[in-house]
Design an enzyme around this catalytic site. Structure first.
Site, PDB file in Angstrom:
ATOM      1  N   HIS A   1      18.075  -4.407 -43.673  1.00  0.00           N
ATOM      2  CA  HIS A   1      18.260  -4.359 -42.349  1.00  0.00           C
ATOM      3  C   HIS A   1      16.645  -4.146 -41.617  1.00  0.00           C
ATOM      4  CE1 HIS A   1      19.760  -2.997 -38.505  1.00  0.00           C
ATOM      5  NE2 HIS A   1      20.521  -4.256 -38.432  1.00  0.00           N
TER       6      HIS A   1
ATOM      7  N   LYS B   1      13.011  -5.021 -40.226  1.00  0.00           N
ATOM      8  CA  LYS B   1      12.223  -6.074 -39.455  1.00  0.00           C
ATOM      9  C   LYS B   1      10.803  -5.715 -39.453  1.00  0.00           C
ATOM     10  CE  LYS B   1      16.844  -5.741 -37.439  1.00  0.00           C
ATOM     11  NZ  LYS B   1      17.600  -4.761 -37.573  1.00  0.00           N
TER      12      LYS B   1
ATOM     13  N   ASP C   1      -2.686 -10.341 -42.346  1.00  0.00           N
ATOM     14  CA  ASP C   1      -3.945 -10.009 -43.144  1.00  0.00           C
ATOM     15  C   ASP C   1      -4.028  -8.482 -43.450  1.00  0.00           C
ATOM     16  OD1 ASP C   1      -4.389 -12.720 -42.878  1.00  0.00           O
ATOM     17  OD2 ASP C   1      -5.517 -12.651 -41.020  1.00  0.00           O
TER      18      ASP C   1
ATOM     19  N   HIS D   1      20.461  -3.252 -28.317  1.00  0.00           N
ATOM     20  CA  HIS D   1      20.278  -3.312 -29.572  1.00  0.00           C
ATOM     21  C   HIS D   1      19.226  -2.377 -29.813  1.00  0.00           C
ATOM     22  CE1 HIS D   1      19.224  -5.712 -33.263  1.00  0.00           C
ATOM     23  NE2 HIS D   1      20.609  -5.675 -33.288  1.00  0.00           N
TER      24      HIS D   1
ATOM     25  N   LYS E   1      16.555   0.656 -31.000  1.00  0.00           N
ATOM     26  CA  LYS E   1      16.820   2.010 -31.776  1.00  0.00           C
ATOM     27  C   LYS E   1      15.679   2.678 -31.645  1.00  0.00           C
ATOM     28  CE  LYS E   1      18.472  -1.730 -34.160  1.00  0.00           C
ATOM     29  NZ  LYS E   1      19.851  -2.000 -33.666  1.00  0.00           N
TER      30      LYS E   1
ATOM     31  N   ASP F   1       9.842  15.194 -25.818  1.00  0.00           N
ATOM     32  CA  ASP F   1       8.913  16.201 -25.277  1.00  0.00           C
ATOM     33  C   ASP F   1       7.440  15.667 -25.043  1.00  0.00           C
ATOM     34  OD1 ASP F   1      10.760  18.203 -25.283  1.00  0.00           O
ATOM     35  OD2 ASP F   1       9.647  19.328 -27.326  1.00  0.00           O
TER      36      ASP F   1
END
Length: 427
Positions: free
Chosen positions: A112, A114, A119, A306, A308, A313
């Site tokens: 899952h 991404k 380089d 979608h 996450k 603080d």
């Protein structure tokens, strides 16, 4: 593996409008190497643009590897793949497991992550897949999401991880990598040894300290959740969490409730217009439990959420691929960055504040109308489910990761590796 690294610069990228042009621009400027991992790659206008960028990079001599998930990206055409492989792109497909009577045996273990590394000097980590539904012109089902662009020494950790992922997949297949890839992995091992002597590490680019944190099914089973819990446990003033799929374990819920009860302003941004109805149903089962402790809940109602991300603080933040649900916390292979930087936290916090102010509905207890007896029965069931699910999720079968380039037969399994990167098959 996770360690605090200073001297980094982070750029927040919101939605495909900011993310895709920047990634494609960096791939177009690559001189030596591009490595991509993604859950979803669709053959739509976004996928075609990534295809073109990778194809052009490979044609001019850049070494290109892309790993996609077999469950998330099941329908790529042979022509789409063969055009890449003929140009020299190595395409690896993560498959949760061999099929039994047409059914996958490890349906819930998905790659899952991404990640993009260019380089060895620049990286991207987040929750955005390569599909047109991350663009606003997709319509009401366009997704709201986030990623970060990273410069600085942390990129060395991410670069090392994606190379170890490739090496582990080949060793678990009981085969030697192709000659070009074998030479590159050996070269990276030499450069990594140099990096340990402080050579070959990207130069400081900013003031942020950060961690690259992953979750797998063997050595790092709860690392991302542990960082969430630790940050909430020590929070003094404010916690904002925006998470698409929310059904966390008992310990994470407990830390949220404790923080709210000691006076911390704890806010959750969850899906109000979900891409899957069960997502909202599952999260809403926790609303009474959280509201009673003083947690504020906002439902994002413009389109499917979608993202996450979290900001705590005024200093701690995280962006990545991990949801706060059983799949991400106990089964999937995930990657987040944890960032300590006031400027980045302020920017993320301001964007989440704008989301709550203009695009969300705050949930009030009076909005939750249901019989008290049903709430009591349901709360009992939820409590025991959440208290135990990390344990029962671990009972499900894991698998050894195997990788092979598209177009080659999968060699017999003959090895194992402690890093559960993924299992791959030819497309």
């Amino acid at each position: 593996m996770s360690r605090w690294v200073s001297g980094n610069k982070f750029r927040l990228l919101e939605n495909g409008e900011e993310f895709f042009p920047r990634v494609f621009e960096c791939i177009a400027a690559a001189k030596r190497e591009v490595v991509v991992e993604t859950f979803i790659l669709f053959e739509d206008k976004v996928g075609e643009e990534l295809h073109a960028a990778l194809h052009q990079a490979a044609r001019r001599g850049v070494q290109v590897d892309i790993t996609i998930d077999g469950y998330g990206s099941p329908d790529l055409s042979p022509e789409f793949i063969s055009t890449l492989t003929r140009a020299g792109v190595r395409v690896h497909v993560f498959d949760p497991g061999a099929k039994l009577w047409g059914w996958r045996t490890n349906l819930f273990r998905r790659m899952h992550r991404k990640i993009v590394v260019v380089d060895g000097e620049r990286a991207f980590v987040g929750g955005i897949n390569y599909s047109a539904d991350h663009l606003a012109d997709f319509g009401p089902q366009a997704k709201q999401d986030y990623a970060v662009e990273i410069e600085g020494p942390l990129v060395a950790d991410i670069h090392s991880f994606v190379h170890r992922a490739l090496a582990a997949g080949w060793r678990n297949a009981g085969a030697e990598p192709p000659e070009g890839l074998r030479e590159r992995l050996a070269g990276h091992a030499r450069s990594l040894a140099g990096a340990l002597r402080r050579d070959n590490i990207p130069a400081p680019a900013g003031e942020a300290s950060a961690l690259f944190v992953t979750r797998d099914n063997r050595k790092h089973t709860n690392d991302i959740e542990r960082h969430y819990r630790a940050a909430i446990r020590t929070a003094r003033s404010r916690v904002i969490i925006a998470n698409a799929y929310f059904f966390p374990g008992y310990r994470l819920l407990k830390e949220m409730r404790r923080a709210a009860r000691r006076g911390v302003d704890v806010r959750l941004i969850l899906q109000g217009e979900p891409d899957m109805p069960i997502v909202k149903t599952a999260a809403s089962m926790l609303y009474h439990h959280l509201l009673d402790a003083g947690v504020r809940i906002y439902e994002y109602c413009e389109r499917p959420l979608h993202g996450k991300v979290a900001a705590i603080d005024g200093e701690w933040a995280t962006v990545g691929s991990s949801n706060l649900d059983p799949l991400s916390l106990s089964l999937n292979l995930e990657a987040n960055v944890v960032i300590r930087d006031r400027a980045f936290n302020q920017e993320l916090g301001e964007r989440l504040d704008a989301l709550m102010q203009h695009s969300c509905k705050q949930i009030d207890r009076k909005d939750l109308v249901e019989p008290s007896w049903w709430r009591t029965v349901r709360s009992y069931f939820i409590f025991h489910l959440l208290r135990r699910y990390p344990a029962w999720a671990g009972w499900l079968p894991a698998h050894a990761p195997r990788l092979t380039p598209a177009g080659q037969d999968l060699p017999p399994s003959g090895g194992s590796d402690p890093e559960p990167v993924g299992q791959a098959k030819p497309v």
